[in-house]
Design an enzyme around this catalytic site. Structure first.
Site, short mmCIF file in Angstrom:
data_model
loop_
_atom_site.label_atom_id
_atom_site.label_comp_id
_atom_site.label_asym_id
_atom_site.label_seq_id
_atom_site.Cartn_x
_atom_site.Cartn_y
_atom_site.Cartn_z
N LYS A 13 0.84 -1.21 0.00
CA LYS A 13 0.00 0.00 0.00
C LYS A 13 0.87 1.26 0.00
O LYS A 13 0.65 2.16 -0.79
CB LYS A 13 -0.94 0.02 1.22
CG LYS A 13 -1.89 -1.17 1.30
CD LYS A 13 -2.84 -1.04 2.46
CE LYS A 13 -2.17 -1.01 3.82
NZ LYS A 13 -1.45 -2.25 4.21
N ARG A 88 -9.57 0.85 9.13
CA ARG A 88 -9.16 -0.53 9.38
C ARG A 88 -10.19 -1.29 10.18
O ARG A 88 -9.99 -2.46 10.48
CB ARG A 88 -7.89 -0.52 10.20
CG ARG A 88 -6.71 -0.87 9.38
CD ARG A 88 -5.54 -0.84 10.30
NE ARG A 88 -4.54 -0.11 9.63
CZ ARG A 88 -3.30 -0.50 9.49
NH1 ARG A 88 -2.90 -1.59 10.03
NH2 ARG A 88 -2.45 0.20 8.83
N ARG A 123 11.94 -5.81 4.27
CA ARG A 123 11.58 -4.38 4.16
C ARG A 123 12.56 -3.50 4.94
O ARG A 123 12.99 -3.84 6.03
CB ARG A 123 10.17 -4.15 4.70
CG ARG A 123 9.85 -2.66 4.78
CD ARG A 123 8.41 -2.36 4.80
NE ARG A 123 7.73 -2.83 6.00
CZ ARG A 123 6.44 -2.62 6.21
NH1 ARG A 123 5.72 -1.98 5.31
NH2 ARG A 123 5.87 -3.08 7.30
N ARG A 156 11.55 -2.21 10.80
CA ARG A 156 10.50 -1.96 11.79
C ARG A 156 10.41 -3.12 12.78
O ARG A 156 10.49 -4.28 12.38
CB ARG A 156 9.14 -1.75 11.09
CG ARG A 156 8.98 -0.34 10.57
CD ARG A 156 7.79 -0.14 9.66
NE ARG A 156 6.53 -0.74 10.09
CZ ARG A 156 5.40 -0.61 9.40
NH1 ARG A 156 5.37 0.11 8.30
NH2 ARG A 156 4.30 -1.20 9.82
N ARG A 167 -0.35 -9.69 12.91
CA ARG A 167 -0.99 -8.56 12.21
C ARG A 167 -1.91 -9.07 11.11
O ARG A 167 -2.97 -8.51 10.84
CB ARG A 167 0.08 -7.64 11.61
CG ARG A 167 0.82 -6.84 12.67
CD ARG A 167 2.10 -6.23 12.13
NE ARG A 167 1.88 -5.22 11.11
CZ ARG A 167 2.85 -4.75 10.33
NH1 ARG A 167 4.08 -5.19 10.44
NH2 ARG A 167 2.57 -3.83 9.43
P1 AP5 Z 1 4.79 -1.67 1.78
O1 AP5 Z 1 4.49 -0.77 0.62
O2 AP5 Z 1 5.63 -1.11 2.88
O3 AP5 Z 1 3.46 -2.33 2.35
P2 AP5 Z 1 2.26 -1.73 3.18
O4 AP5 Z 1 1.03 -2.37 2.66
O5 AP5 Z 1 2.31 -0.23 3.18
O6 AP5 Z 1 2.64 -2.34 4.60
P3 AP5 Z 1 2.54 -1.72 6.06
O7 AP5 Z 1 3.22 -2.72 6.99
O8 AP5 Z 1 3.08 -0.33 6.12
O9 AP5 Z 1 1.06 -1.77 6.29
P4 AP5 Z 1 0.33 -1.82 7.58
O10 AP5 Z 1 -0.99 -1.47 7.06
O11 AP5 Z 1 0.35 -3.01 8.43
O12 AP5 Z 1 1.19 -0.83 8.51
P5 AP5 Z 1 0.95 0.68 8.91
O13 AP5 Z 1 2.24 1.35 8.83
O14 AP5 Z 1 -0.22 1.24 8.20
O15 AP5 Z 1 5.48 -3.00 1.19
C1 AP5 Z 1 5.96 -4.01 2.06
C2 AP5 Z 1 7.31 -4.53 1.54
O16 AP5 Z 1 7.09 -5.22 0.31
C3 AP5 Z 1 8.34 -3.43 1.21
O17 AP5 Z 1 9.61 -3.89 1.54
C4 AP5 Z 1 8.19 -3.22 -0.30
O18 AP5 Z 1 9.39 -2.74 -0.90
C5 AP5 Z 1 7.84 -4.62 -0.77
N1 AP5 Z 1 6.98 -4.65 -1.94
C6 AP5 Z 1 5.98 -3.78 -2.27
N2 AP5 Z 1 5.39 -4.15 -3.43
C7 AP5 Z 1 6.02 -5.30 -3.81
C8 AP5 Z 1 5.86 -6.18 -4.95
N3 AP5 Z 1 4.93 -5.96 -5.89
N4 AP5 Z 1 6.68 -7.27 -5.01
C9 AP5 Z 1 7.61 -7.50 -4.05
N5 AP5 Z 1 7.82 -6.69 -2.99
C10 AP5 Z 1 7.03 -5.61 -2.87
O19 AP5 Z 1 0.49 0.50 10.44
C11 AP5 Z 1 1.40 0.11 11.45
C12 AP5 Z 1 0.69 0.02 12.77
O20 AP5 Z 1 0.08 1.29 13.12
C13 AP5 Z 1 -0.50 -0.98 12.83
O21 AP5 Z 1 -0.09 -2.29 13.08
C14 AP5 Z 1 -1.33 -0.37 13.99
O22 AP5 Z 1 -0.75 -0.67 15.22
C15 AP5 Z 1 -1.19 1.12 13.75
N6 AP5 Z 1 -2.24 1.66 12.87
C16 AP5 Z 1 -2.07 2.26 11.65
N7 AP5 Z 1 -3.25 2.64 11.12
C17 AP5 Z 1 -4.21 2.24 12.01
C18 AP5 Z 1 -5.63 2.32 12.02
N8 AP5 Z 1 -6.31 2.88 10.99
N9 AP5 Z 1 -6.29 1.82 13.08
C19 AP5 Z 1 -5.63 1.28 14.14
N10 AP5 Z 1 -4.27 1.15 14.17
C20 AP5 Z 1 -3.58 1.64 13.13
#
Ligand code: AP5
Length: 217
Positions: A13, A88, A123, A156, A167
């Site tokens: 994402k 979410r 990552r 991370r 997760r």
């Molecule tokens: P990446 O683009 O980083 O993936 P992502 O979907 O953004 O993953 P996140 O871990 O950031 O999502 P998340 O939703 O769990 O975490 P967030 O930070 O929002 O890609 C992942 C890896 O794959 C990278 O290394 C990339 O290079 C690689 N990649 C990408 N595309 C690829 C492809 N096509 N092929 C191969 N490799 C590829 O949230 C973190 C924490 O914050 C949560 O756990 C929670 O505690 C809190 N939080 C955030 N938002 C909320 C909410 N709305 N409600 C409650 N808690 C929340």
């Protein structure tokens, strides 16, 4: 144009959000990045959220909803924005509706759980900007360094395999029901919203092309 990017942790994402935002000239609102910035700043939200984030659990709806409500009122959001990682939970989606926020596109990025574990283990993140790399699939020009600033990349805490599996469980239980929620919404003409599901498997460019062509068609 208001867009929601929906998908499991590690679906890509954040990676794809950067391209969409550049193409359509809208800001990216990543609740994960906002929370990590709060943790880094050591403010009250950060202090409260750190343990929850590191353990891979969801931060309480009340905190997240307040953060997003404030953010979408900023001047740079007047022509639209991309929500990455929000909503979410059904509560969070309902809060957007109650606020009268119209969503034009909901894009679901689908990736199998086992692929995600591989992605997360490689990552690397530039914390100040949220820019994301992968040691094999999307490496930085200089190992361990951000391409734009040259600053250090980190791993991370919540990318540890056991935490990632947790997760994913939370995603399937609490966030995946939003797929039906927004699919149903898109069937109601008055909502004006479109639901697009794409495969997030393939190269970064292939996924980017799938999303871009779905958004402009
Ligand atoms: P990446 O683009 O980083 O993936 P992502 O979907 O953004 O993953 P996140 O871990 O950031 O999502 P998340 O939703 O769990 O975490 P967030 O930070 O929002 O890609 C992942 C890896 O794959 C990278 O290394 C990339 O290079 C690689 N990649 C990408 N595309 C690829 C492809 N096509 N092929 C191969 N490799 C590829 O949230 C973190 C924490 O914050 C949560 O756990 C929670 O505690 C809190 N939080 C955030 N938002 C909320 C909410 N709305 N409600 C409650 N808690 C929340």
């Amino acid at each position: 144009m208001n867009v929601i990017l929906l998908g499991p942790p590690g679906a890509g994402k954040g990676t794809q959000a950067a391209h969409i935002c550049e193409k359509f000239n809208i800001p990216q609102i990543s609740t994960g990045d906002m929370l990590r910035a709060a943790v880094n700043a050591g403010n009250s939200i950060g202090l409260e959220a750190k343990k929850t984030i590191d353990a891979g659990n969801l931060v309480p709806d009340k905190i997240i909803i307040a953060l997003v409500k404030e953010r979408v009122q900023s001047k740079d959001c007047s022509n639209g924005y991309l929500l990455d990682g929000f909503p979410r939970t059904i509560n969070q989606a309902d809060a957007l509706k109650l606020q009268g926020i119209k969503i034009d596109y909901v894009v679901e990025v689908k990736v199998p759980d086992d692929d995600i574990v591989v992605r997360m283990s490689g990552r690397r993140v530039h914390l100040p900007s949220g820019r994301t790399y992968h040691i094999a699939f999307n490496p930085p020009t200089l190992e361990g360094r951000d391409n734009l600033t040259g600053e250090d990349l980190i791993q991370r805490v919540d990318d540890d395999e056991t935490i990632v599996r947790g997760r994913l469980k939370i995603y399937h239980k609490q966030t995946e029901p939003l797929v039906k929620y927004y699919r149903d919404d898109a069937k109601i003409a008055a909502s004006g919203s479109k639901f697009i599901a794409i495969s997030g498997v393939g190269s970064l460019d292939e996924v980017k092309d799938r999303i871009t062509s779905a958004l402009i068609s």
